[in-house]
Motif scaffolding. Structure first.
Motif: not given
Length: 184
Positions: A105-109, A127-133, A168-169
């Motif tokens: 969702a954060t990447l350009p199409p 990184g996203v796992y750590e931010l989320k969890s 962004k995430v």
């Protein structure tokens, strides 16, 4: 296949041994260094799983037996927090169906997740796992730590992409840490 760093990782996220700066107390830095080394190893393990089609139990066992805190190419690798390493790798594998859409969702199409370099994709997933969890680690710390890992592998635009995606995430999954929208 072993992933090579393009340039040495600097303290405090150093995977290789070396003296700590004199201004930093060794006790306070030890945990940060071990977690930084665990993050770097987790990215490498996820890379190995993706490229080599290696199973989770096998890659974790290999890293724990032969890489974390071991000698490689004549140098002793910095001791990593093995439990944190396992948590990151297993967490990314378990949560990948949730993590990948957050990254996508954060990447350009024109740049879907599948088009990204395997190392970059592994790094973003961690990184996203750590931010989320891992709410026990502040979002800004997570972003900074993975920027350091990105700089170990990449020299051009990729660290900027890592910063943009993780920021962004982080703002989406932890808005309370950033205050008002647009504040930072």
């Amino acid at each position: 296949m072993r992933l090579r760093l393009r340039r040495p990782v600097k303290w405090p996220n150093c995977a290789k041994g070396g003296a700590l700066p004199e201004s930093e107390p060794a006790i306070a830095a030890r945990g940060a260094n071990q977690r930084g080394a665990a993050r770097l190893a987790a990215v490498q393990a996820l890379y190995q799983m993706d490229v080599g089609r290696v199973s989770l139990p096998r890659v974790v066992a290999e890293f724990e037996a032969f890489r974390l805190g071991q000698e490689m190419e004549g140098e002793t690798l910095r001791s990593a927090d093995a439990a944190f390493f396992r948590l990151l790798v297993a967490g990314v594998v378990e949560e990948q169906e949730v993590i990948d859409p957050l990254i996508h969702a954060t990447l350009p199409p024109s740049w879907p997740l599948a088009r990204l370099d395997v190392t970059l994709r592994s790094l973003l997933r961690c990184g996203v796992y750590e931010l989320k969890s891992r709410r026990d680690v502040p979002a800004r710390v997570v972003i900074s730590e993975y920027l350091d890992v990105a700089h170990a592998f990449f020299e051009k635009e990729e660290p900027g992409l890592v910063n943009a995606v993780l920021d962004k995430v982080a703002r989406d999954v932890r808005p309370d840490e950033f205050g008002k929208a647009g504040a930072g």
